[in-house]
Design an enzyme around this catalytic site. Structure first.
Site, PDB file in Angstrom:
ATOM      1  N   LEU A 175      31.010  41.816  40.435  1.00 26.60           N
ATOM      2  CA  LEU A 175      32.015  42.188  40.648  1.00 26.60           C
ATOM      3  C   LEU A 175      32.538  41.675  41.911  1.00 26.60           C
ATOM      4  O   LEU A 175      33.300  42.231  42.695  1.00 26.60           O
ATOM      5  CB  LEU A 175      32.040  43.872  40.571  1.00 26.60           C
ATOM      6  CG  LEU A 175      31.972  44.316  39.156  1.00 26.60           C
ATOM      7  CD1 LEU A 175      32.098  45.863  39.361  1.00 26.60           C
ATOM      8  CD2 LEU A 175      32.837  43.891  38.211  1.00 26.60           C
ATOM      9  N   ASN A 185      32.422  33.760  32.656  1.00 25.21           N
ATOM     10  CA  ASN A 185      32.511  35.227  32.935  1.00 25.21           C
ATOM     11  C   ASN A 185      33.187  35.881  31.555  1.00 25.21           C
ATOM     12  O   ASN A 185      33.626  35.502  30.906  1.00 25.21           O
ATOM     13  CB  ASN A 185      33.585  35.488  34.144  1.00 25.21           C
ATOM     14  CG  ASN A 185      33.754  36.848  34.245  1.00 25.21           C
ATOM     15  OD1 ASN A 185      32.871  37.657  34.765  1.00 25.21           O
ATOM     16  ND2 ASN A 185      34.922  37.187  34.491  1.00 25.21           N
ATOM     17  N   HIS A 224      34.787  39.321  30.318  1.00 23.80           N
ATOM     18  CA  HIS A 224      35.812  40.159  30.858  1.00 23.80           C
ATOM     19  C   HIS A 224      36.226  41.259  29.837  1.00 23.80           C
ATOM     20  O   HIS A 224      36.642  40.788  28.569  1.00 23.80           O
ATOM     21  CB  HIS A 224      37.040  39.690  31.512  1.00 23.80           C
ATOM     22  CG  HIS A 224      38.152  40.479  32.115  1.00 23.80           C
ATOM     23  ND1 HIS A 224      37.943  41.059  33.429  1.00 23.80           N
ATOM     24  CD2 HIS A 224      39.211  40.831  31.583  1.00 23.80           C
ATOM     25  CE1 HIS A 224      38.945  41.799  33.662  1.00 23.80           C
ATOM     26  NE2 HIS A 224      39.684  41.773  32.429  1.00 23.80           N
ATOM     27  N   ASP A 256      39.935  35.674  36.814  1.00 21.93           N
ATOM     28  CA  ASP A 256      40.089  35.805  35.456  1.00 21.93           C
ATOM     29  C   ASP A 256      41.154  34.698  34.772  1.00 21.93           C
ATOM     30  O   ASP A 256      41.910  35.319  34.010  1.00 21.93           O
ATOM     31  CB  ASP A 256      40.527  37.181  35.032  1.00 21.93           C
ATOM     32  CG  ASP A 256      39.696  38.500  35.554  1.00 21.93           C
ATOM     33  OD1 ASP A 256      38.297  38.082  35.584  1.00 21.93           O
ATOM     34  OD2 ASP A 256      40.053  39.632  35.941  1.00 21.93           O
TER      35      ASP A 256
END
Ligand code: GAR
Length: 183
Positions: free
Chosen positions: A79, A96, A98, A139
């Site tokens: 995070l 990553n 998500h 993101d």
């Protein structure tokens, strides 16, 4: 590929990767675990004899990545934003996971249960998980894999989270396999 997994929390995605490696679901090996704090999930690394370090400074993290000859970094519930120091050296080699159908519900304020609360409050028909490459924004990198489920029967953000987590565990290992095949 030699993989480093970065975590900040429970580490269930880390565990899913450790299990996948044991079951030969991909050819790569997890050689390093990094956390920015004394995360619960570090426990899984110890169980699997994978060197694990708590490091907050990205220059020091980069040194470790080089020392362990890491090819691919997997952010699994990490995070903290990865800084340019690491991004420059590992461009296109950081992914990553998500817990939403990106580009929806992504960005700075969307992590963990917060994502599922928003999805629930907006009465979305579908949710899911996304594995994507990491770039300088949060993101926003190219998508490696995404999988969705119908969430209309779920009555709380926690229920959605539980089901989405199952998807995460499934697509993260598949993303590693896909990247191996593309290399
Ligand atoms: C996972 O749901 C992951 O997708 C999410 O944190 C959780 C970590 O769980 N990551 C983000 O929200 C990143 N924006 P885990 O520690 O049990 O793998």
């Amino acid at each position: 590929m030699r993989i480093a997994v970065f975590i900040s929390g429970t580490g269930s995605n880390l565990k899913s990767l450790i299990d996948a490696e044991k079951n030969n679901e991909f050819n790569s090996s997890i050689n390093l675990i990094i956390s920015n704090k004394d995360a619960k999930g570090l426990f899984y690394g110890k169980g699997a004899n994978i060197p694990s370090f708590v490091i907050k400074n990205d220059n020091e993290i980069l040194e470790k990545l080089k020392e362990y000859k890491i090819d691919l970094v997997v952010l699994a519930g990490y995070l903290k934003k990865v800084s340019d120091v690491i991004l420059k050296e590992y461009e296109n080699n950081i992914i990553n996971i998500h817990p939403s159908l990106l580009p929806k519900y992504g960005g700075k304020s969307f992590y963990g249960i917060k994502v599922h609360r928003e999805v629930f409050e907006n009465n979305e028909k579908y949710s899911g998980a996304t594995v994507h490459y990491v770039d300088e924004n949060i993101d926003s990198g190219n998508i490696v894999l995404q999988e969705k489920i119908n969430i209309q029967k779920f009555n709380s953000p926690e229920e959605i989270q539980k089901e989405v987590l199952k998807i995460e565990h499934n697509i993260l290992k598949k993303a590693v396999k896909k990247i191996e095949e593309e290399k």
